[in-house]
Design a protein around this motif. Sequence first.
Motif, mmCIF file in Angstrom:
data_model
loop_
_atom_site.group_PDB
_atom_site.id
_atom_site.type_symbol
_atom_site.label_atom_id
_atom_site.label_comp_id
_atom_site.label_asym_id
_atom_site.label_seq_id
_atom_site.Cartn_x
_atom_site.Cartn_y
_atom_site.Cartn_z
ATOM 1 N N THR A 172 49.428 56.179 11.543
ATOM 2 C CA THR A 172 48.147 56.155 10.192
ATOM 3 C C THR A 172 48.598 56.171 9.141
ATOM 4 O O THR A 172 47.760 57.139 8.449
ATOM 5 N N SER A 173 49.389 57.461 8.830
ATOM 6 C CA SER A 173 50.447 57.825 7.612
ATOM 7 C C SER A 173 51.640 57.658 7.381
ATOM 8 O O SER A 173 52.213 58.274 7.858
ATOM 9 N N ILE A 174 51.673 57.002 6.313
ATOM 10 C CA ILE A 174 53.614 58.162 5.210
ATOM 11 C C ILE A 174 53.203 58.158 4.626
ATOM 12 O O ILE A 174 52.260 57.929 3.052
ATOM 13 N N GLN A 175 54.527 58.807 4.423
ATOM 14 C CA GLN A 175 54.726 59.552 2.668
ATOM 15 C C GLN A 175 56.002 59.873 2.681
ATOM 16 O O GLN A 175 56.842 60.005 3.415
ATOM 17 N N GLN A 176 57.054 58.838 1.571
ATOM 18 C CA GLN A 176 58.728 58.974 2.244
ATOM 19 C C GLN A 176 58.774 58.221 2.857
ATOM 20 O O GLN A 176 58.073 57.722 3.484
ATOM 21 N N SER A 177 59.919 59.407 3.851
ATOM 22 C CA SER A 177 60.353 59.016 5.046
ATOM 23 C C SER A 177 59.446 59.992 6.333
ATOM 24 O O SER A 177 60.017 60.276 6.975
ATOM 25 N N ASN A 178 58.411 60.679 5.627
ATOM 26 C CA ASN A 178 57.453 61.061 6.873
ATOM 27 C C ASN A 178 56.320 59.737 7.205
ATOM 28 O O ASN A 178 55.841 59.658 6.053
ATOM 29 N N VAL A 179 56.231 59.716 8.825
ATOM 30 C CA VAL A 179 55.172 58.832 9.313
ATOM 31 C C VAL A 179 54.266 60.403 9.904
ATOM 32 O O VAL A 179 55.400 60.022 10.993
ATOM 33 N N THR A 180 53.470 59.815 9.753
ATOM 34 C CA THR A 180 52.457 60.425 11.180
ATOM 35 C C THR A 180 52.270 59.522 12.342
ATOM 36 O O THR A 180 51.474 57.795 11.709
ATOM 37 N N GLN A 188 47.822 64.145 16.940
ATOM 38 C CA GLN A 188 48.677 63.206 16.440
ATOM 39 C C GLN A 188 50.546 64.247 15.968
ATOM 40 O O GLN A 188 50.492 65.191 16.639
ATOM 41 N N ARG A 189 51.191 63.683 15.647
ATOM 42 C CA ARG A 189 52.869 63.423 15.603
ATOM 43 C C ARG A 189 53.795 63.296 14.703
ATOM 44 O O ARG A 189 53.403 62.165 14.387
ATOM 45 N N THR A 190 54.180 63.806 13.708
ATOM 46 C CA THR A 190 55.025 63.977 12.579
ATOM 47 C C THR A 190 56.310 62.822 13.163
ATOM 48 O O THR A 190 57.026 63.957 13.688
ATOM 49 N N TYR A 191 57.188 62.068 12.755
ATOM 50 C CA TYR A 191 57.981 62.086 12.785
ATOM 51 C C TYR A 191 59.352 61.644 11.185
ATOM 52 O O TYR A 191 58.502 61.756 10.137
ATOM 53 N N GLU A 192 59.941 62.206 11.357
ATOM 54 C CA GLU A 192 61.552 62.559 9.854
ATOM 55 C C GLU A 192 62.456 61.977 10.163
ATOM 56 O O GLU A 192 63.132 62.127 11.334
ATOM 57 N N ALA A 193 62.387 61.533 8.858
ATOM 58 C CA ALA A 193 64.336 60.934 8.922
ATOM 59 C C ALA A 193 64.668 60.208 8.018
ATOM 60 O O ALA A 193 64.388 61.040 6.647
ATOM 61 N N ARG A 206 48.988 46.815 6.436
ATOM 62 C CA ARG A 206 47.659 48.603 7.027
ATOM 63 C C ARG A 206 48.816 49.902 6.404
ATOM 64 O O ARG A 206 48.477 51.014 5.950
ATOM 65 N N ILE A 207 50.288 50.209 7.102
ATOM 66 C CA ILE A 207 51.036 51.290 6.770
ATOM 67 C C ILE A 207 51.077 51.493 5.511
ATOM 68 O O ILE A 207 50.609 52.692 5.532
ATOM 69 N N LEU A 208 51.335 50.595 4.806
ATOM 70 C CA LEU A 208 51.874 50.944 3.362
ATOM 71 C C LEU A 208 50.439 51.130 2.372
ATOM 72 O O LEU A 208 50.647 52.866 1.541
ATOM 73 N N SER A 209 49.238 50.481 3.200
ATOM 74 C CA SER A 209 48.353 50.891 2.475
ATOM 75 C C SER A 209 47.501 51.948 2.511
ATOM 76 O O SER A 209 47.084 52.592 1.458
ATOM 77 N N THR A 210 48.173 52.902 3.409
ATOM 78 C CA THR A 210 47.956 54.212 3.521
ATOM 79 C C THR A 210 48.297 55.184 2.830
ATOM 80 O O THR A 210 48.042 56.207 2.167
#
Length: 380
Positions: A172-180, A188-193, A206-210
């Motif tokens: 539902t959202s992406i900020q740099q390499s943090n993905v929710t 909700q869960r956050t993934y970091e890579a 759609r993901i990038l539009s967030t």
Amino acid sequence: MKHKILIVGAGIIGCSLADEFTRRGAAVTIIDAAEVGAATSAATFAWINSNNKKPLEYSTLNVLGLQAHERAASRPGARWFHQTGNVQIAQNDKEQQALHTKVEQHLANGYEAKLLSAERVRELEPSLNSPHLTGGALYPKEGWIDTATMCTSLLNRAMASGATFVPYQTVTSIQQSNVTATSSDGEQRTYEADVVILAAGNGTRRILSTAGIPFPTLEPSGTGTRNGSTASAGVGIISTTGPVDAGIRHIVRAEGIALRPARNGGITFADHPTGGQWDLDDPRIWTVPALLLERARELYPALRNVSTENVSVGIRVLPEDGLTIADWIDHNHSVYAVATHSGVTLSAHLAESVAEEVLNGHRHESLEPFGLSRFAATSM
Ligand SMILES: Cc1cc2nc3c(=O)[nH]c(=O)nc-3n(C[C@H](O)[C@H](O)[C@H](O)COP(=O)(O)OP(=O)(O)OC[C@H]3O[C@@H](n4cnc5c(N)ncnc54)[C@H](O)[C@@H]3O)c2cc1C
């Protein structure tokens, strides 16, 4: 240090990437809004080819795709590439002439193709009923992929080597390499890579539009804008019969229809060339499977004993120029995106070359024409 890679999307592209990154020693997590291989990769004609693909660099990319599938098929347990060859038939002089020209062009580009007499077509496809057959062409290296088997086998192989697959996680959202991501019960869960690879097909835009990032793929339904004019965004119909011994040995293409053996022992059909181009709100879309079966029964009379068992509406993943995108999204190299038409043909080669680029910084020359710089500037 082991690279930590998050792949979003478990279609043919995401599963191929998961397998390749894991093979190269990365720590891979792959997540999907649904189940493995359930979106476009489940509703495809899955013809492996570089037949008539333009421009030349896209044709070359597809040849590399076919060759990568040949290599992958020689690995233990890989039983998804059915390299049957493709026979295109001509039923009048005009079609025969067009085939002649096409075969000459393919041979000039080094792509294997052979013009066939009517007798030779009948030898290759003895159950074919075509009273007006004038000849045909054979593309011996082409074939089809059982996408369900390929996706699940690659994912299972990756998991056996340590990858983690989490289904029902919608990003539902992406900020740099943090993905929710949100699961079906709303959690909700956050993934970091270290690196996120977006292989979410029609979901990537759609993901990038967030994050406010435009991504140059067409809207996934109905009509969209392509090269400044309104065009179909690539809805196609694929239908499959129940099991039948219709004597179909190759991918067979004739005017208005393409058909091939299917994984259930039936026959899969697409309208020309691989699924047609429809608008989702065009009611005629639902007449396509019956028309295709009728056409196919003329060519293969044994199909009179069988009916349609499955109909899939597939929505192509289409970059604005109809080709491929494989590139970094941001200057920090934390997010990479792969979005492509012909994704079944290209999956094995894209997996190898994207893994090499992300892990070792070497961009394969075949990818050079398929970066984002050919579209309007995109930055994070
Ligand atoms: C009718 C038709 C015929 C075709 N014929 C051929 C052919 O003959 N040969 C060929 O090579 N190609 C063909 N194609 C194209 C090919 O099928 C596609 O290019 C390929 O399947 C795309 O695979 P993908 O993994 O990129 O996308 P998908 O299979 O769509 O996978 C994307 C995955 O991402 C997940 N996802 C989406 N959004 C999110 C989100 N927000 N969060 C988490 N996960 C998300 C989805 O659930 C899905 O599982 C055809 C396509 C169609 C429609």
